[in-house]
Design a protein around this motif. Structure first.
Motif, PDB file in Angstrom:
ATOM      1  N   UNK A  64      29.350  40.811  43.449  1.00 58.18           N
ATOM      2  CA  UNK A  64      30.701  42.392  43.493  1.00 58.18           C
ATOM      3  C   UNK A  64      31.214  41.453  41.744  1.00 58.18           C
ATOM      4  N   UNK A  65      30.999  43.033  41.229  1.00 64.38           N
ATOM      5  CA  UNK A  65      32.300  42.774  40.606  1.00 64.38           C
ATOM      6  C   UNK A  65      33.876  41.964  41.185  1.00 64.38           C
ATOM      7  N   UNK A  66      34.245  41.686  40.173  1.00 71.60           N
ATOM      8  CA  UNK A  66      35.864  40.617  40.394  1.00 71.60           C
ATOM      9  C   UNK A  66      36.573  41.834  40.838  1.00 71.60           C
ATOM     10  N   UNK A  67      36.376  43.455  40.434  1.00 70.38           N
ATOM     11  CA  UNK A  67      37.166  44.129  40.921  1.00 70.38           C
ATOM     12  C   UNK A  67      37.025  44.765  42.723  1.00 70.38           C
ATOM     13  N   UNK A  68      35.887  44.326  42.801  1.00 67.33           N
ATOM     14  CA  UNK A  68      35.649  45.110  44.202  1.00 67.33           C
ATOM     15  C   UNK A  68      35.351  44.263  44.680  1.00 67.33           C
ATOM     16  N   UNK A 132      34.547  55.002  37.973  1.00 69.07           N
ATOM     17  CA  UNK A 132      34.172  53.862  36.992  1.00 69.07           C
ATOM     18  C   UNK A 132      35.221  53.238  36.546  1.00 69.07           C
ATOM     19  N   UNK A 133      36.223  53.933  36.188  1.00 69.36           N
ATOM     20  CA  UNK A 133      36.902  53.531  35.129  1.00 69.36           C
ATOM     21  C   UNK A 133      38.098  52.487  35.835  1.00 69.36           C
ATOM     22  N   UNK A 134      38.287  52.983  37.059  1.00 69.16           N
ATOM     23  CA  UNK A 134      39.239  51.859  38.075  1.00 69.16           C
ATOM     24  C   UNK A 134      37.906  50.000  38.582  1.00 69.16           C
ATOM     25  N   UNK A 135      36.278  50.478  38.221  1.00 72.98           N
ATOM     26  CA  UNK A 135      35.510  49.316  38.974  1.00 72.98           C
ATOM     27  C   UNK A 135      35.397  49.879  40.338  1.00 72.98           C
ATOM     28  N   UNK A 136      35.419  50.848  41.015  1.00 77.09           N
ATOM     29  CA  UNK A 136      35.122  50.226  42.623  1.00 77.09           C
ATOM     30  C   UNK A 136      34.130  51.435  42.663  1.00 77.09           C
ATOM     31  N   UNK A 137      33.493  51.705  43.966  1.00 75.89           N
ATOM     32  CA  UNK A 137      32.573  53.198  43.895  1.00 75.89           C
ATOM     33  C   UNK A 137      33.155  54.206  44.554  1.00 75.89           C
ATOM     34  N   UNK A 138      32.295  55.210  44.139  1.00 82.01           N
ATOM     35  CA  UNK A 138      33.133  56.629  44.378  1.00 82.01           C
ATOM     36  C   UNK A 138      33.623  56.855  46.144  1.00 82.01           C
ATOM     37  N   UNK A 139      32.938  56.379  47.056  1.00 81.85           N
ATOM     38  CA  UNK A 139      32.773  56.922  48.521  1.00 81.85           C
ATOM     39  C   UNK A 139      34.086  55.631  49.186  1.00 81.85           C
ATOM     40  N   UNK A 140      35.131  54.543  48.549  1.00 81.51           N
ATOM     41  CA  UNK A 140      36.765  54.266  48.716  1.00 81.51           C
ATOM     42  C   UNK A 140      37.683  54.758  47.959  1.00 81.51           C
TER      43      UNK A 140
END
Length: 144
Positions: A64-68, A132-140
């Motif tokens: 996972x990316x560090x943000x996620x 995309x801007x915050x580095x998280x999937x849409x579902x969250x």
């Protein structure tokens, strides 16, 4: 969800940090990174587990990316803190409103990580663009 805010602010105040890795250390919750296909993940990005001796562990994907990764760790910490009754007592988890507890854990993660949105800056953005801007999937983003 003011009651969740109280948990988050109390946690930060008590441990004097909002660093997710430090909080895991202070709370004695182990983090175990696994390949995404590992059966222990049950197809999830992360999974909180408390065993019969009350040992706590979070299994999380190692790609996972560090943000996620931080978000997933905060989400699973939310389950550990605000859903103790579910994890302590329920043998029959089919009685649990999974959608509701997932939204609560997402809310906990957003609060703990202090992820905020500037409505003026994001005006006209789609959910996909915001995620995309915050580095998280849409579902969250389903809590908004």
């Amino acid at each position: 969800m003011n009651w969740i805010d109280d948990y988050v602010y109390g946690l930060i105040e008590f441990f004097k940090t909002d660093n997710i890795y430090d909080l895991y250390d202070y709370l004695g919750i182990q983090i175990n990174k696994l390949d995404k296909d590992n059966i222990l993940l049950l197809g999830n990005d992360g999974l909180y587990h408390r065993d019969f001796l009350d040992k706590e562990i979070v299994f999380i994907r190692n790609d996972l990316s560090i943000e996620y990764e931080k978000f997933i760790l905060a989400h699973e910490l939310g389950h550990a803190i605000i859903h103790t009754d579910i994890y302590n007592a329920a043998f029959n988890k089919s009685l649990v409103n999974k959608g509701k507890i997932e939204k609560q854990a997402n809310y906990f993660a957003f609060k703990l990580l202090n992820i905020k949105f500037d409505s003026v800056e994001l005006e006209g953005f789609t959910l996909d663009q915001i995620s995309h801007a915050i580095g998280l999937p849409t579902r969250v983003l389903d809590i908004f």
